[in-house]
Scaffold this motif. Structure first.
Motif, short mmCIF file in Angstrom:
data_model
loop_
_atom_site.label_atom_id
_atom_site.label_comp_id
_atom_site.label_asym_id
_atom_site.label_seq_id
_atom_site.Cartn_x
_atom_site.Cartn_y
_atom_site.Cartn_z
N ALA A 35 -4.66 -4.02 2.88
CA ALA A 35 -3.00 -4.71 3.02
C ALA A 35 -2.80 -4.05 4.34
O ALA A 35 -2.68 -2.92 4.20
CB ALA A 35 -2.44 -3.34 1.33
N SER A 36 -1.23 -4.37 3.72
CA SER A 36 -0.33 -3.89 4.93
C SER A 36 1.07 -3.35 4.18
O SER A 36 1.30 -3.86 3.18
CB SER A 36 0.10 -5.00 5.65
N ILE A 37 0.45 -1.67 5.09
CA ILE A 37 1.80 -1.24 4.42
C ILE A 37 2.78 -0.35 5.31
O ILE A 37 2.26 0.03 6.60
CB ILE A 37 0.48 0.15 3.82
N GLY A 38 3.53 -0.49 5.59
CA GLY A 38 4.98 0.03 6.25
C GLY A 38 4.88 1.15 5.77
O GLY A 38 5.14 1.65 4.96
N TYR A 39 5.44 1.88 6.86
CA TYR A 39 5.83 3.63 7.27
C TYR A 39 6.78 3.99 8.15
O TYR A 39 7.44 3.10 9.25
CB TYR A 39 4.33 4.07 7.78
N PHE A 71 -3.11 6.33 0.56
CA PHE A 71 -3.68 5.32 0.61
C PHE A 71 -5.35 5.40 0.78
O PHE A 71 -6.15 4.45 0.91
CB PHE A 71 -3.62 3.84 1.47
N ALA A 72 -5.89 6.75 0.45
CA ALA A 72 -6.87 7.28 1.25
C ALA A 72 -8.08 6.35 0.65
O ALA A 72 -8.11 5.97 -0.63
CB ALA A 72 -7.50 8.69 0.54
N GLY A 73 -9.32 6.18 0.91
CA GLY A 73 -10.46 5.03 0.02
C GLY A 73 -9.78 3.36 -0.36
O GLY A 73 -10.40 3.01 -1.12
N ARG A 74 -8.79 3.53 -0.34
CA ARG A 74 -8.15 2.05 0.18
C ARG A 74 -8.04 1.20 1.42
O ARG A 74 -7.58 1.87 2.24
CB ARG A 74 -6.70 2.06 -1.01
N PRO A 75 -8.22 0.38 1.06
CA PRO A 75 -7.82 -0.39 2.96
C PRO A 75 -7.25 -0.32 2.94
O PRO A 75 -6.28 -1.66 2.11
CB PRO A 75 -9.37 -2.21 2.58
N TYR A 76 -6.25 -0.43 4.35
CA TYR A 76 -5.04 -0.70 4.15
C TYR A 76 -4.59 -0.50 5.00
O TYR A 76 -5.37 -0.20 6.55
CB TYR A 76 -4.11 -0.13 3.55
N ARG A 77 -3.71 -1.40 6.02
CA ARG A 77 -3.05 -1.77 8.13
C ARG A 77 -2.18 -1.19 7.91
O ARG A 77 -1.28 -1.55 7.53
CB ARG A 77 -3.30 -2.68 8.36
N VAL A 93 4.90 -6.31 3.80
CA VAL A 93 4.45 -5.60 3.84
C VAL A 93 4.25 -5.61 2.29
O VAL A 93 4.86 -5.74 1.25
CB VAL A 93 4.53 -4.47 4.79
N LEU A 94 2.56 -4.77 1.44
CA LEU A 94 2.71 -4.71 -0.01
C LEU A 94 3.48 -3.79 0.06
O LEU A 94 4.55 -3.54 -1.28
CB LEU A 94 1.12 -4.27 -0.38
N ALA A 95 4.07 -2.30 0.62
CA ALA A 95 4.68 -1.53 -0.04
C ALA A 95 5.20 -0.72 1.46
O ALA A 95 4.48 -1.47 2.91
CB ALA A 95 3.02 -0.25 -1.12
N ALA A 96 6.32 0.18 0.96
CA ALA A 96 6.22 1.39 2.46
C ALA A 96 5.98 2.57 1.53
O ALA A 96 6.58 3.04 1.01
CB ALA A 96 7.34 0.72 3.01
N VAL A 97 6.44 3.26 2.65
CA VAL A 97 5.53 4.98 2.70
C VAL A 97 7.44 5.44 3.68
O VAL A 97 7.23 5.84 5.08
CB VAL A 97 4.40 5.57 3.37
N VAL A 98 8.52 6.31 2.93
CA VAL A 98 9.71 6.50 3.53
C VAL A 98 10.26 8.17 2.72
O VAL A 98 9.20 8.29 1.86
CB VAL A 98 10.68 5.82 3.30
#
Length: 84
Positions: free
Chosen positions: A5-9, A25-31, A50-55
């Motif tokens: 999954a594409s994850i924004g940050y 997201f450890a243990g899960r595939p993400y970009r 993106v699927l989610a974002a970390v802010v």
């Protein structure tokens, strides 16, 4: 998430936000995709880029990160799904 999954940050690479993303997201595939500011990362989720974002919601220097809360309350229709 089966495929990456594409994850924004909030970038750039090497920031605490990137570290938080890697832990969440450890243990899960993400970009991870870095964004230059909080609003851009959150709007990318709203627009489906993106699927989610970390802010950041808080930091050790200034406390509450007001721009995050302002964007969440006034500009996008998103949910907080976790914290680190």
């Amino acid at each position: 998430m089966s495929a990456a999954a594409s994850i924004g940050y909030l970038g750039p690479a090497g920031t605490f936000t990137e570290l938080a993303m890697s832990r969440f997201f450890a243990g899960r595939p993400y970009r991870g995709i870095p964004y230059p500011d909080i609003a851009s990362a959150l709007h990318a989720v709203q627009e489906g880029e993106v699927l989610a974002a970390v802010v950041p919601a808080e930091n050790s220097v200034e406390g509450t990160v007001n721009v995050t809360l302002d964007v969440l309350v006034h500009e996008v229709d998103l949910y907080i799904i976790g914290e680190i």
